[in-house]
Motif scaffolding. Structure first.
Motif, short mmCIF file in Angstrom:
data_model
loop_
_atom_site.label_atom_id
_atom_site.label_comp_id
_atom_site.label_asym_id
_atom_site.label_seq_id
_atom_site.Cartn_x
_atom_site.Cartn_y
_atom_site.Cartn_z
N THR A 29 0.62 -1.31 0.02
CA THR A 29 0.22 -0.03 -0.12
C THR A 29 0.30 1.17 0.50
OG1 THR A 29 0.14 0.02 2.22
CG2 THR A 29 -2.33 -1.08 1.39
N GLU A 30 0.36 2.66 -0.40
CA GLU A 30 0.95 3.41 -0.33
C GLU A 30 1.03 4.27 1.20
OE1 GLU A 30 1.74 5.50 -3.00
OE2 GLU A 30 2.07 7.13 -2.33
N GLY A 31 0.66 3.36 2.08
CA GLY A 31 1.19 3.79 3.35
C GLY A 31 1.82 3.04 3.21
N MET A 32 1.89 1.76 3.72
CA MET A 32 3.56 1.45 3.43
C MET A 32 4.79 1.92 3.20
SD MET A 32 3.67 -1.32 6.40
CE MET A 32 4.93 -2.53 5.83
N LYS A 33 4.61 2.11 1.26
CA LYS A 33 5.58 2.47 0.85
C LYS A 33 6.09 3.95 1.36
CE LYS A 33 4.13 0.50 -3.19
NZ LYS A 33 3.48 1.60 -4.29
N ARG A 34 4.99 5.07 2.27
CA ARG A 34 5.98 5.88 2.31
C ARG A 34 6.63 5.77 4.17
NH1 ARG A 34 2.11 11.14 0.11
NH2 ARG A 34 1.64 10.45 -1.09
N LEU A 35 6.14 5.17 4.56
CA LEU A 35 6.18 4.97 6.18
C LEU A 35 7.83 4.12 6.73
CD1 LEU A 35 3.61 5.58 8.44
CD2 LEU A 35 4.87 6.58 7.80
N SER A 36 7.44 2.56 5.38
CA SER A 36 8.88 2.05 5.91
C SER A 36 9.52 1.90 4.76
CB SER A 36 7.81 0.77 5.76
OG SER A 36 7.89 1.22 6.67
N PRO A 37 10.31 2.91 3.56
CA PRO A 37 10.48 2.63 2.75
C PRO A 37 11.44 1.53 2.20
CG PRO A 37 11.32 5.22 3.43
CD PRO A 37 10.56 3.85 4.60
N THR A 38 11.54 0.90 2.47
CA THR A 38 12.90 0.10 2.44
C THR A 38 13.04 -1.53 2.58
OG1 THR A 38 14.11 0.20 4.64
CG2 THR A 38 14.84 1.81 2.76
N PRO A 39 13.05 -2.12 2.01
CA PRO A 39 12.39 -3.98 2.15
C PRO A 39 13.49 -4.17 3.67
CG PRO A 39 14.38 -3.76 0.07
CD PRO A 39 13.91 -2.32 1.07
N GLU A 40 13.90 -3.47 4.39
CA GLU A 40 14.65 -4.26 5.18
C GLU A 40 13.22 -3.03 6.68
OE1 GLU A 40 16.64 -2.30 3.52
OE2 GLU A 40 17.41 -4.32 2.90
N LEU A 41 13.36 -2.08 6.50
CA LEU A 41 12.58 -1.88 7.34
C LEU A 41 10.87 -2.67 7.44
CD1 LEU A 41 12.77 1.29 9.25
CD2 LEU A 41 11.76 2.31 7.59
N GLN A 42 9.99 -2.98 5.48
CA GLN A 42 9.68 -3.86 5.55
C GLN A 42 9.26 -4.66 6.69
OE1 GLN A 42 6.89 -3.84 2.58
NE2 GLN A 42 6.90 -1.64 1.58
N GLN A 43 10.72 -5.56 6.35
CA GLN A 43 11.56 -6.81 7.07
C GLN A 43 11.16 -6.97 8.35
OE1 GLN A 43 10.85 -10.32 6.18
NE2 GLN A 43 11.22 -11.21 7.47
N ALA A 44 11.31 -5.43 9.32
CA ALA A 44 11.31 -5.55 10.65
C ALA A 44 9.78 -5.32 10.69
CB ALA A 44 12.23 -4.30 10.96
N VAL A 45 9.15 -4.49 10.12
CA VAL A 45 7.65 -4.14 10.51
C VAL A 45 6.90 -5.79 10.27
CG1 VAL A 45 5.33 -3.43 10.04
CG2 VAL A 45 7.40 -2.05 9.90
N ALA A 46 6.83 -6.56 9.20
CA ALA A 46 6.07 -7.64 9.56
C ALA A 46 6.40 -8.86 10.79
CB ALA A 46 6.55 -8.70 8.26
N GLU A 47 8.40 -8.29 11.37
CA GLU A 47 8.39 -9.64 12.59
C GLU A 47 7.96 -9.03 13.51
OE1 GLU A 47 12.69 -9.46 12.16
OE2 GLU A 47 12.72 -10.94 10.03
N SER A 48 7.41 -7.49 13.38
CA SER A 48 7.10 -7.03 15.01
C SER A 48 5.92 -7.31 14.79
CB SER A 48 7.44 -5.62 14.91
OG SER A 48 6.61 -5.25 13.54
N VAL A 49 5.10 -8.50 14.05
CA VAL A 49 3.85 -8.58 14.38
C VAL A 49 3.67 -10.20 14.95
CG1 VAL A 49 1.13 -9.01 13.15
CG2 VAL A 49 3.35 -7.00 11.69
N PRO A 50 2.78 -10.36 15.81
CA PRO A 50 3.09 -11.28 16.83
C PRO A 50 2.15 -11.82 16.14
CG PRO A 50 1.91 -9.01 18.10
CD PRO A 50 2.13 -8.31 16.77
N LEU A 51 0.92 -11.95 15.13
CA LEU A 51 0.57 -13.01 14.34
C LEU A 51 1.88 -12.92 12.76
CD1 LEU A 51 -3.02 -12.62 13.41
CD2 LEU A 51 -1.60 -13.91 15.04
#
Ligand code: HXC
Ligand code: NAP
Length: 270
Positions: free
Chosen positions: A193-215
């Motif tokens: 999504t646009e929101g994710m692109k704006r707030l987590s612009p790098t693959p590393e950041l997106q990975q960190a976000v995914a790992e921080s989700v309990p599910l």
């Protein structure tokens, strides 16, 4: 109990429905046979969205309006009413976002996001009210974890979405006697999504976000649409004024951890 609500013939209006999560919501209703109207600024995005919605073989229509302009919103809702009649389900999700420190935000920058997210939501709900006369009519506002998780570089969104959730609760009280339910759905981080692109612009950041989700994964637009459809259905006939996170548990803790990392990354890129 029915397990799968049907929206065949229902009229569904989605403000901000021309892309991302909101288009996913519009698409899910269209797949269930609803007649769907989407509203946003860009004619080009609206045309593409309508083309996608029509694939399901039903009716879909797009109206251009900036939710910051109450007269344009009034005209769009009136046009939806003329095209489809009274509205069963109103989804309000138009929003803007960019990461910036408070001192890097001009007064107009802060106002832009508050005007789109908060005042825009008020305009959409207020203009739709006369058309929400059908039994079971309901409103779902699309909020964000920023409404209750303070995030650095997000002062405008935090303020705006907290306001959206309070509008949800107040109008649930005011409009309950008219038979209109009002709820908020709070998406967590949603992939692609646009929101994710704006707030987590790098693959590393997106990975960190995914790992921080309990599910253990990012959300999908369908995850959000499923809860919106539940809230719009008779299964949720006694639910109003609720603020429902659909975030894999992210706002229980991961959101604040990642917010700090996002803030650092955003600050470094400024
Ligand atoms: C600082 C900025 C800025 C930035 C814009 N501005 N970007 N300030 N840092 N990165 C300032 C501008 O300089 C201007 O102030 C003011 O904001 C308005 O900008 P405009 O470009 O003139 O506004 P407009 O064309 O109306 O666009 C609105 C917008 C834009 C919000 C700025 O980004 C937009 O249209 N966004 C819609 C799409 C979007 O954001 N989708 C993501 C939603 S996700 P001055 O003082 O110069 O006039 C979301 C939550 C995600 O909402 C949560 C994820 C977990
Ligand atoms: P998106 O694709 O950018 O969706 C925003 C929608 O709002 C677009 O259809 C856009 O279309 C419309 N819009 C923006 N400004 C508008 C305005 N002034 N008037 C009318 N329409 C306007 O973003 P998204 O990431 O999918 O986010 C969708 C919703 O989910 C938002 O409410 C957001 O706050 C919420 N959310 C997203 C996430 C996430 O992970 N992405 C997480 C939590 C909450 P036009 O450009 O044509 O106007």
């Amino acid at each position: 109990m029915n397990s799968s609500p049907s929206f065949a013939g229902s009229v569904v209006a989605v403000a901000g429905g021309s892309s991302g999560i909101n288009l996913g919501i519009a698409d899910a209703f269209a797949a269930q046979g609803a007649r769907v109207a989407v509203v946003s600024r860009s004619r080009q995005k609206l045309d593409a969205a309508v083309e996608r919605l029509l694939i399901h073989g039903g009716e879909a229509i797009g109206f251009s309006a900036d939710v910051r302009d109450p007269e344009a919103v009034d005209a769009a809702l009136s046009a939806i009413h003329q095209a489809f009649g009274d509205i069963d389900v109103l989804v309000s999700g138009a929003a803007g976002n960019f990461p910036a420190p408070a001192l890097g935000m001009s007064p107009n920058a802060f106002a832009s996001v508050v005007d789109i997210d908060l005042r825009g939501t008020f305009h959409v709900l207020r203009s739709a009210y006369p058309y929400l006369t059908r039994p079971g009519a309901s409103i779902i506002n699309i909020s964000a974890p920023q409404a209750y998780v303070p995030m650095a570089f997000q002062a405008h969104v935090c303020a705006a979405k907290a306001g959206v959730d309070m509008v949800t609760r107040v109008l649930a009280m005011e409009w309950g006697p008219a038979g209109i339910r009002v709820n908020s759905v709070v998406p967590g981080p949603v992939e692609g999504t646009e929101g994710m692109k704006r707030l987590s612009p790098t693959p590393e950041l997106q990975q960190a976000v995914a790992e921080s989700v309990p599910l253990g994964r990012l959300g999908t637009p369908m995850d959000i649409a499923n809860t919106v459809m539940f809230l719009a259905s008779p299964l949720a006939g006694y639910v109003t004024g609720a603020i429902i996170p659909v975030d894999g548990g992210w706002s229980l803790g991961g959101a604040s951890v990642v917010a700090a990392r996002m803030a650092k990354a955003t600050g470094e890129s400024d």
